[in-house]
Structures are given as structure tokens and as C-alpha cells.
Motif scaffolding. Structure first.
Motif, PDB file in Angstrom:
ATOM      1  N   GLY A   1       0.808  -1.214   0.000  1.00  0.00           N
ATOM      2  CA  GLY A   1       0.000   0.000   0.000  1.00  0.00           C
ATOM      3  C   GLY A   1       0.837   1.258   0.000  1.00  0.00           C
TER       4      GLY A   1
ATOM      5  N   GLU B   1       2.097   1.650  -3.571  1.00  0.00           N
ATOM      6  CA  GLU B   1       1.011   1.982  -4.487  1.00  0.00           C
ATOM      7  C   GLU B   1       0.467   3.385  -4.217  1.00  0.00           C
ATOM      8  N   SER B   2       0.418   3.776  -2.963  1.00  0.00           N
ATOM      9  CA  SER B   2      -0.147   5.076  -2.605  1.00  0.00           C
ATOM     10  C   SER B   2       0.734   6.237  -3.044  1.00  0.00           C
TER      11      SER B   2
ATOM     12  N   LYS C   1      -2.361   5.725  -8.450  1.00  0.00           N
ATOM     13  CA  LYS C   1      -3.593   5.213  -7.858  1.00  0.00           C
ATOM     14  C   LYS C   1      -4.042   6.037  -6.654  1.00  0.00           C
ATOM     15  N   ALA C   2      -3.087   6.676  -5.987  1.00  0.00           N
ATOM     16  CA  ALA C   2      -3.468   7.504  -4.841  1.00  0.00           C
ATOM     17  C   ALA C   2      -4.390   8.635  -5.278  1.00  0.00           C
ATOM     18  N   GLU C   3      -4.148   9.167  -6.474  1.00  0.00           N
ATOM     19  CA  GLU C   3      -4.984  10.257  -6.983  1.00  0.00           C
ATOM     20  C   GLU C   3      -6.402   9.782  -7.278  1.00  0.00           C
TER      21      GLU C   3
ATOM     22  N   GLY D   1      -7.847   7.301  -5.632  1.00  0.00           N
ATOM     23  CA  GLY D   1      -8.447   6.767  -4.414  1.00  0.00           C
ATOM     24  C   GLY D   1      -8.632   5.263  -4.446  1.00  0.00           C
ATOM     25  N   THR D   2      -7.887   4.558  -5.325  1.00  0.00           N
ATOM     26  CA  THR D   2      -8.050   3.109  -5.450  1.00  0.00           C
ATOM     27  C   THR D   2      -6.874   2.333  -4.885  1.00  0.00           C
ATOM     28  N   ALA D   3      -5.918   3.015  -4.284  1.00  0.00           N
ATOM     29  CA  ALA D   3      -4.744   2.329  -3.756  1.00  0.00           C
ATOM     30  C   ALA D   3      -5.120   1.484  -2.539  1.00  0.00           C
TER      31      ALA D   3
ATOM     32  N   HIS E   1      -4.845   0.156   1.126  1.00  0.00           N
ATOM     33  CA  HIS E   1      -4.471   0.670   2.437  1.00  0.00           C
ATOM     34  C   HIS E   1      -4.936  -0.364   3.456  1.00  0.00           C
TER      35      HIS E   1
ATOM     36  N   ASN F   1      -8.636   0.024   4.359  1.00  0.00           N
ATOM     37  CA  ASN F   1      -9.757   0.091   3.415  1.00  0.00           C
ATOM     38  C   ASN F   1     -10.152  -1.305   2.948  1.00  0.00           C
TER      39      ASN F   1
ATOM     40  N   THR G   1       3.108  -3.598  -8.229  1.00  0.00           N
ATOM     41  CA  THR G   1       3.350  -2.168  -8.096  1.00  0.00           C
ATOM     42  C   THR G   1       4.846  -1.931  -8.009  1.00  0.00           C
TER      43      THR G   1
END
Length: 361
Positions: free
Chosen positions: A196, A199-200, A204-206, A208-210, A212, A215, A264
Motif C-alpha cells: 500500500g 502503491e499510494s 492510484k493515490a490520486e 483513491g483506489t490504492a 491501504h 480500506n 506495483t
């Protein structure tokens, strides 16, 4: 032949039946309860149903279903699942099973859709009076046969030269590239957290699908990987430049396959380096040496980079079964009038997003 419908919340009580049916049919780790139950837990909304078909005292088919619109049902298909959640024994006629299930569903639905069938696991049926298939995506694999040197010699000159150049540059800069593989259940939580973080830091962080840890994505991958690790069938690949984590693969195993679920890498690295490519080369070298698996599966829409690693590409498809042949004919007419739009066709689900690296060739 008779179908029983149960709330999918009761899946755990019937997981042994589902497992036995998977083992007796496609034998895919993606359809093991260890994968399916966390999907239901994290991505189900309570509207899913478990359907089981009995014939002559034995279970011959099972599916996880969801009503999608008025008069239409289809297999439950969260984007984290590459395959449609349908199982049936070899020798059972799929059109007959679908027709009997359609008539057993409540509300007299008109259409039943099965999504994301793999043509290697399920040879594509011919269209018939009530049945239609539709292309979904092409997907790729690497067959583990022969030696790594033979496999590598068959790859493109640019790929081989580029990775050789990257390794020489790393050596010149005094950077040690290394790979390790986590397999223990106790390591999976930290592995998902590390994934995470990588990836974040990317695109993908932009969106909101990364992943965590807190989540639904993170909880799913942790639970699922812990399930497989308890069976000795999870592998998380980590690639390092000295002590810097630069790439990761999340994988599960079974049925002769190692399946790459997610990849990733550190997007802040110099464009001179493709850490996921370096990791993939080392992974393939290990797989060809160990010979523990028959194939490495990517499951996902074929991208240009896949074709650098393999020329083995096959199709995946959807199936739609109509209550009456006339309904299929009407649907065909509507589709033609609307230029290919098909309101009764199962909706294509989003392909699970995977990081791809920019070309450095």
C-alpha cells in the motif's frame, strides 16, 4: 435437476461443497473459498445469492449471483476477481444448467449472465437459440517448460538488452538488487501494508483506489493472502535496491499455476530503471529452475508489456442466456439498431487495475 437459492451470507456453511466442486472441475485458486469468502465479506452488499444445483443426489453446479436490473441476473463480479464465480462438473450441459437456473430465480427474470469466463478453463460454447457469448478481454500467461535460457532467448532483443544494461548500471552505481519472497501467514499483514505504501505513492493515490490496510482493498488482500499462506499457497515478491523497496508482486498458487494478482513499483525511481521488469526476470528464472508450477498467469487485459514476456494469449468472454429464443432475436435487433449497444448483455466489469511500467527500451 433442482436449484436451491440461499443468501450468500451463508456461503461459509457451504464452502466445503464449493471447494469440492472447484477441485472436481476447473481447479482454480481464484475460485477457492479462501479467495471467494473475503470477496463477499469486503465487497458484497447483502444482495448476493448462493445457488446450488443437485442432480441424482450430488452437487453438479454452484454460483454466486446478483440481480443487476429489472429482469436480469448475473454472477457476482467484484473487480478484484478475474473469473466469473460459477462452477459446474465436466459433462454437465451449460445451456441446460443456465436455463434451469434462470427459471428457478425469483421474479421470472428474462436474462441470466455469466461473466468473465476463461476459454482455457471453459471452452467457449457455440451461440444457440437462447445463448449468446460476447468477447471480454484477451489475457496472457507464461508456460513453464524447458529451461530459462531457452525461454529468455525467445524474448525480444530489446527486452534482454535493456535489462542487462539496467543491471550493469546498478552494479556501476554500487546498488545491490535482490528479491525475497514472503510466504508465512504472519508476514501477510505487513506485506499488504508495504504494498500500500508503494502503491499510494503513485497514480492510484490520486484515484483513491490504492490499497491501504484500513480500506476494503487492504482488508481483502490481507485476509485472502493469509488464507492462502495457511495452505502454503501465497507468495509475495519484494524487490529491493539495497535497503529500498522498489517493487512488489502479490501472488497465489494452485492448480499448477502461480497467479500474479497485483504488481506495483516505486514510481519515483529514475526512468533508467524498471524494477518490476527486473523482478519479473528474476521471478521467471526462479520458476524455471524450481519447476514447481506449470504456468505463470497474469489475468488482466493484455498490455504491450505482456507481449514482451510471452506470446501466449487467449480470450475471455461473457455468456448470456435468454428465457426465450424470441427474446434473443429481439435483443439482436435492438443491438443492431443501436450500433452494437446491448442493454440485456451482462455489463463488462472493470479490469482489475495493475501498474504498468513506462517503456525504457
Amino acid at each position: 435437476m433442482s436449484w436451491t437459492l440461499l443468501p450468500a451470507s451463508e456461503f461459509a456453511a457451504h464452502a466445503a461443497r464449493w471447494h469440492a466442486l472447484n477441485q472436481a472441475s476447473v481447479n482454480s485458486p481464484l475460485l477457492e473459498p479462501a479467495f471467494v469468502q473475503p470477496l463477499l465479506t469486503e465487497f458484497g452488499d447483502g444482495g448476493e445469492w448462493l445457488a446450488a444445483c443437485e442432480r441424482d443426489g450430488r452437487t453438479v453446479a454452484m454460483a454466486l449471483l446478483k440481480k443487476t436490473q429489472q429482469g436480469a441476473w448475473q454472477t457476482f463480479q467484484p473487480s478484484q476477481q478475474p473469473l466469473g464465480m460459477w462452477l459446474h462438473l465436466p459433462g454437465q450441459a451449460l445451456p441446460e444448467l443456465m436455463d434451469s437456473l434462470l427459471r428457478a430465480l425469483p421474479g421470472m427474470p428474462l436474462v441470466l449472465g455469466l461473466t468473465q469466463f476463461d476459454s482455457w478453463l471453459h471452452p467457449r460454447p457455440a451461440d444457440g437459440g437462447q445463448l449468446r457469448t460476447a468477447d471480454y478481454i484477451s489475457t496472457a500467461r507464461i508456460t513453464i517448460a524447458g529451461t530459462f535460457d531457452e525461454y529468455w532467448a525467445a524474448r525480444g532483443k530489446n527486452l534482454r538488452a535493456n535489462l542487462k544494461k539496467q543491471r550493469a548500471r546498478l552494479a556501476k552505481e554500487g546498488i545491490v538488487a535482490r528479491m525475497d519472497v514472503l510466504r508465512a501467514p504472519a508476514d501477510m499483514a505487513q506485506a499488504v501494508a508495504d504494498y500500500g505504501v508503494l502503491e499510494s505513492a503513485g497514480w492510484k493515490a490520486e484515484l483513491g483506489t490504492a490499497i491501504h490496510p484500513d480500506n476494503a482493498q487492504g482488508r481483502f488482500y490481507r485476509s485472502m493472502l493469509e488464507n492462502f499462506a495457511q495452505r502454503g499457497e501465497a507468495s509475495v515478491y519484494r524487490y529491493w535496491f539495497d535497503d529500498r523497496l522498489v517493487a512488489m508482486n502479490l501472488c497465489i498458487e494452485g492448480g499448477g499455476a502461480k497467479i500474479v494478482l497485483k504488481t506495483t513499483y516505486d514510481e519515483s525511481l529514475s526512468s533508467h530503471y524498471s524494477p518490476a521488469f527486473l523482478m519479473r526476470e528474476d521471478t521467471c528464472h526462479q520458476l524455471f529452475e524450481d519447476r514447481l508450477f506449470e504456468r505463470l498467469e497474469f489475468y488482466g487485459k493484455v498490455m504491450e508489456w505482456h507481449l514482451r514476456w510471452t506470446d501466449e494469449v487467449r480470450s475471455m468472454y461473457h455468456i448470456t442466456h435468454y428465457r426465450w429464443p424470441a427474446l434473443k432475436s429481439l435483443h439482436t435487433l435492438v443491438k443492431n439498431l443501436k450500433g452494437g449497444r446491448a442493454p440485456a448483455q451482462p455489463a463488462a466489469q472493470p479490469v482489475p487495475a495493475r501498474h504498468t511500467e513506462p517503456s525504457t527500451e
